[in-house]
Design a protein around this motif. Structure first.
Motif, PDB file in Angstrom:
ATOM      1  N   PHE A  94       0.847  -1.191   0.000  1.00  0.00           N
ATOM      2  CA  PHE A  94       0.000   0.000   0.000  1.00  0.00           C
ATOM      3  C   PHE A  94       0.888   1.249   0.000  1.00  0.00           C
ATOM      4  O   PHE A  94       1.730   1.426   0.884  1.00  0.00           O
ATOM      5  CB  PHE A  94      -0.916  -0.015   1.217  1.00  0.00           C
ATOM      6  CG  PHE A  94      -1.860  -1.193   1.232  1.00  0.00           C
ATOM      7  CD1 PHE A  94      -3.022  -1.180   0.490  1.00  0.00           C
ATOM      8  CD2 PHE A  94      -1.561  -2.323   1.972  1.00  0.00           C
ATOM      9  CE1 PHE A  94      -3.888  -2.259   0.481  1.00  0.00           C
ATOM     10  CE2 PHE A  94      -2.417  -3.419   1.981  1.00  0.00           C
ATOM     11  CZ  PHE A  94      -3.590  -3.385   1.230  1.00  0.00           C
ATOM     12  N   VAL A  95       0.701   2.091  -1.011  1.00  0.00           N
ATOM     13  CA  VAL A  95       1.519   3.283  -1.214  1.00  0.00           C
ATOM     14  C   VAL A  95       0.716   4.507  -0.790  1.00  0.00           C
ATOM     15  O   VAL A  95      -0.381   4.755  -1.306  1.00  0.00           O
ATOM     16  CB  VAL A  95       1.932   3.413  -2.697  1.00  0.00           C
ATOM     17  CG1 VAL A  95       2.869   4.609  -2.880  1.00  0.00           C
ATOM     18  CG2 VAL A  95       2.602   2.127  -3.177  1.00  0.00           C
ATOM     19  N   ASP A  96       1.259   5.273   0.142  1.00  0.00           N
ATOM     20  CA  ASP A  96       0.538   6.444   0.644  1.00  0.00           C
ATOM     21  C   ASP A  96       0.407   7.516  -0.440  1.00  0.00           C
ATOM     22  O   ASP A  96       1.378   7.864  -1.110  1.00  0.00           O
ATOM     23  CB  ASP A  96       1.282   7.023   1.847  1.00  0.00           C
ATOM     24  CG  ASP A  96       0.580   8.262   2.395  1.00  0.00           C
ATOM     25  OD1 ASP A  96      -0.609   8.160   2.726  1.00  0.00           O
ATOM     26  OD2 ASP A  96       1.237   9.325   2.463  1.00  0.00           O
ATOM     27  N   ARG A  97      -0.834   8.041  -0.600  1.00  0.00           N
ATOM     28  CA  ARG A  97      -1.105   9.076  -1.600  1.00  0.00           C
ATOM     29  C   ARG A  97      -1.735  10.322  -0.980  1.00  0.00           C
ATOM     30  O   ARG A  97      -2.418  11.080  -1.661  1.00  0.00           O
ATOM     31  CB  ARG A  97      -2.015   8.523  -2.687  1.00  0.00           C
ATOM     32  CG  ARG A  97      -1.400   7.414  -3.503  1.00  0.00           C
ATOM     33  CD  ARG A  97      -0.322   7.925  -4.419  1.00  0.00           C
ATOM     34  NE  ARG A  97      -0.900   8.598  -5.570  1.00  0.00           N
ATOM     35  CZ  ARG A  97      -0.210   9.150  -6.556  1.00  0.00           C
ATOM     36  NH1 ARG A  97       1.109   9.123  -6.503  1.00  0.00           N
ATOM     37  NH2 ARG A  97      -0.815   9.736  -7.579  1.00  0.00           N
ATOM     38  N   GLY A  98      -1.539  10.504   0.317  1.00  0.00           N
ATOM     39  CA  GLY A  98      -2.000  11.726   0.938  1.00  0.00           C
ATOM     40  C   GLY A  98      -3.349  11.597   1.605  1.00  0.00           C
ATOM     41  O   GLY A  98      -3.971  10.530   1.620  1.00  0.00           O
ATOM     42  N   PRO A  99      -3.840  12.702   2.179  1.00  0.00           N
ATOM     43  CA  PRO A  99      -5.112  12.656   2.916  1.00  0.00           C
ATOM     44  C   PRO A  99      -6.280  12.394   1.986  1.00  0.00           C
ATOM     45  O   PRO A  99      -6.242  12.716   0.797  1.00  0.00           O
ATOM     46  CB  PRO A  99      -5.193  14.053   3.546  1.00  0.00           C
ATOM     47  CG  PRO A  99      -4.347  14.921   2.668  1.00  0.00           C
ATOM     48  CD  PRO A  99      -3.232  14.043   2.188  1.00  0.00           C
ATOM     49  N   LEU A 100      -7.319  11.818   2.551  1.00  0.00           N
ATOM     50  CA  LEU A 100      -8.533  11.551   1.781  1.00  0.00           C
ATOM     51  C   LEU A 100      -9.258  12.852   1.467  1.00  0.00           C
ATOM     52  O   LEU A 100      -9.208  13.806   2.250  1.00  0.00           O
ATOM     53  CB  LEU A 100      -9.460  10.636   2.573  1.00  0.00           C
ATOM     54  CG  LEU A 100      -9.073   9.167   2.630  1.00  0.00           C
ATOM     55  CD1 LEU A 100      -9.933   8.449   3.650  1.00  0.00           C
ATOM     56  CD2 LEU A 100      -9.231   8.515   1.273  1.00  0.00           C
ATOM     57  N   PRO A 101      -9.982  12.885   0.332  1.00  0.00           N
ATOM     58  CA  PRO A 101     -10.813  14.053   0.055  1.00  0.00           C
ATOM     59  C   PRO A 101     -12.001  14.082   0.990  1.00  0.00           C
ATOM     60  O   PRO A 101     -12.270  13.104   1.703  1.00  0.00           O
ATOM     61  CB  PRO A 101     -11.250  13.821  -1.398  1.00  0.00           C
ATOM     62  CG  PRO A 101     -11.218  12.331  -1.557  1.00  0.00           C
ATOM     63  CD  PRO A 101     -10.061  11.860  -0.708  1.00  0.00           C
ATOM     64  N   SER A 102     -12.726  15.162   0.995  1.00  0.00           N
ATOM     65  CA  SER A 102     -13.931  15.248   1.810  1.00  0.00           C
ATOM     66  C   SER A 102     -14.909  14.188   1.351  1.00  0.00           C
ATOM     67  O   SER A 102     -14.984  13.868   0.168  1.00  0.00           O
ATOM     68  CB  SER A 102     -14.579  16.625   1.672  1.00  0.00           C
ATOM     69  OG  SER A 102     -13.698  17.621   2.143  1.00  0.00           O
ATOM     70  N   PRO A 103     -15.688  13.618   2.263  1.00  0.00           N
ATOM     71  CA  PRO A 103     -16.638  12.583   1.874  1.00  0.00           C
ATOM     72  C   PRO A 103     -17.625  13.106   0.846  1.00  0.00           C
ATOM     73  O   PRO A 103     -18.087  14.237   0.924  1.00  0.00           O
ATOM     74  CB  PRO A 103     -17.346  12.236   3.195  1.00  0.00           C
ATOM     75  CG  PRO A 103     -16.431  12.732   4.266  1.00  0.00           C
ATOM     76  CD  PRO A 103     -15.714  13.908   3.698  1.00  0.00           C
TER      77      PRO A 103
END
Length: 516
Positions: free
Chosen positions: A503-512
């Motif tokens: 699993f490669v980190d791609r940053g924070p999740l967008p708003s739901p």
């Protein structure tokens, strides 16, 4: 299920026509005898079959199993301990399991529930009367047949568990949620007796009535700890069965009834009077109506046993010889979509540059970060473009390769972050009766086909990230086909998975999104 490449076409005088399932002991086939009768044939795994001690024990246990009267049990018809590999032939029961019935239609009630309790108790009376201990009684081994309940898979577990090479704790035969406390300490504690099956009966009946096991927890280790140290949660069990189930789940095997006593209690219908006479208290305690405790156990379990159980189950992942049934534990609801994952909370900290690859991966598994899912064997990433229905591979660029994991108990859904303006689909499994199941887009509902699990391989990728096998409990392991350039899910049996993932980190999740 159809036979696979490498499966034998026959065993002894039996023709093999399909697969019924497989487990820690071996593969179960649908076979046809010389008279045309359909039978179930359990073929022993090679790792057991090559030991002379095992074959001797297998022969002895089969002889005992053949003495069990066939009422309420699948009749043992034949066996060949000297065949290469050894096999056992039993009556083929063409009916659903208790596990499947509860999963599909919900918990049992009324006469149906009482009939299951009586049917299993009747089977145990016959099994124990022949000097046999089942050792792996669980909802999957209770079948609904024409004429009543049939209990299967009894009689040979001891041959597997007692053979010298397989007496390690991580090779116990059984299913964690239905194993009696004494099963976890067979050397330092008491020997396993028929009372272990009575404990399993109590857990199975509780599952049939409530849809969950009475010691349900988020992991196999936590479940084992509850079995050893806590009282069962019998909330939802009808009053007519609460007392006898509580007595069956007593920590001390001496406090449990025998199978014959159990059957008498059920048929008399006056379980509370008999239980009271046996001085087994079932008081109501704080925590909700119907939450009961059994008599305070006298069976001593040292702290070392708890440490051993935790170490074994954590190290083995409950996957070597022991199977943990997370489904039906009340952890996941399939009645609606799970909420979209949002930004990390205070309890789930964001990834920082100073965090290790392991810590970043754990943040992703908790559902707090976007991720690429890297296929290590081909150095590519999962991708799902909006016009595709099947999971593909990509180069790791763009939203088509970004996913988020939605935790659901010990499992998770894999949500595709295709377009923030539309409801995000999840990955799901499309069953194919003629071949391997495909991975496609599906609505984000927690169902049998959308829940996955990650199991550590013990290796890392070229960037130092831990690698995992991704699997679905019902359909198998996620694989990549270089020929068709597609992903599929397949039950592998003893074969190792051909694909591992990091699993490669791609940053924070967008708003739901509003539709998630």
């Amino acid at each position: 299920m159809p036979l696979r490449a490498g499966d034998p076409a026959e065993l002894g005088r039996y023709e093999l026509v399909g697969r019924l399932g497989e487990g820690g002991m071996g593969t179960v086939y649908l076979g046809r005898g010389p008279d045309g009768r359909l039978v179930a044939i359990k073929m022993v795994r090679n790792e057991f079959a090559h030991e002379a001690e095992f074959r001797n024990r297998f022969r002895s246990e089969v002889n005992r199993a053949q003495q069990v009267p066939p009422f309420s049990t699948a009749e043992v018809l034949d066996a060949d301990p000297d065949h290469e590999p050894p096999y056992l032939v039993v009556e083929f029961v063409d009916g659903p399991s208790l596990a499947a019935e509860v999963k599909e239609k919900g918990p049992l009630t009324g006469a149906a529930l009482h009939g299951v309790a009586v049917g299993i108790a009747t089977a145990l009376t016959a099994i124990h009367g022949a000097g046999v201990i089942h050792r792996d009684l669980k909802p999957g081994n209770v079948l609904f047949a024409r004429g009543g309940i049939k209990v299967i898979d009894f009689g040979i577990a001891r041959a597997f568990e007692a053979t010298s090479q397989h007496t390690r704790t991580d090779q116990m035969v059984g299913t964690v949620a239905y194993m009696a406390p004494e099963r976890y300490d067979p050397v330092g504690g008491r020997p396993v007796t028929a009372a272990a099956d009575i404990f399993a009966w109590g857990a199975v009946v509780a599952f049939a009535a409530t849809g969950r096991t009475p010691f349900a927890a988020d992991s196999a280790a936590a479940t084992a700890m509850r079995i050893l140290t806590q009282e069962p949660d019998l909330t939802g069990l009808p009053e007519s069965l609460t007392g006898v189930v509580a007595r069956a789940l007593a920590k001390d095997p001496d406090d449990r009834p025998t199978a014959r006593e159990l059957l008498d209690l059920l048929l008399s219908g006056d379980t509370h009077r008999t239980v009271a006479a046996a001085t087994v208290a079932v008081p109501t305690v704080a925590g909700g109506p119907g939450t009961v405790v059994a008599a305070r156990p006298r069976f001593g379990r040292r702290a070392a046993v708890l440490v051993t159980v935790l170490a074994v189950l954590v190290a083995a992942g409950a996957g070597i010889g022991i199977r943990y049934l997370s489904r039906g534990s009340g952890q996941v609801s399939g009645t609606g979509p799970l909420p979209s994952a949002g930004v990390p909370s205070a309890a789930q900290p964001s990834v920082t540059p100073s965090m290790t690859a392991e810590q970043k991966t754990q943040a992703i598994l908790r559902g707090t970060r976007k991720t690429l899912i890297h296929v290590d064997e081909i150095d590519r990433d999962l991708a799902m473009e909006s016009h595709y229905t099947d999971l593909k591979v990509g180069d790791g660029t763009g939203a088509k390769s970004e996913f988020a994991l939605i935790p659901a108990g010990v499992e998770f859904m894999i949500r595709y972050l295709s377009d923030p303006e539309t409801p995000e689909p999840c990955l799901g499994i499309k069953f194919n009766p003629a071949g391997a199941a495909r991975v496609v887009t599906a609505e984000c509902y927690a169902t049998e086909g959308t829940l996955f699990r990650a199991s550590k391989t013990g290796e890392t990728d070229d960037k130092g990230r831990p690698t995992y096998w991704i699997s679905n409990e019902s359909y198998g392991v996620l694989q990549w086909s270089p020929d068709s350039k597609a992903f599929y899910v397949e039950v592998l049996g003893d074969a190792p998975p051909a694909a591992s993932f990091s699993f490669v980190d791609r940053g924070p999740l967008p708003s739901p999104s509003t539709g998630g």
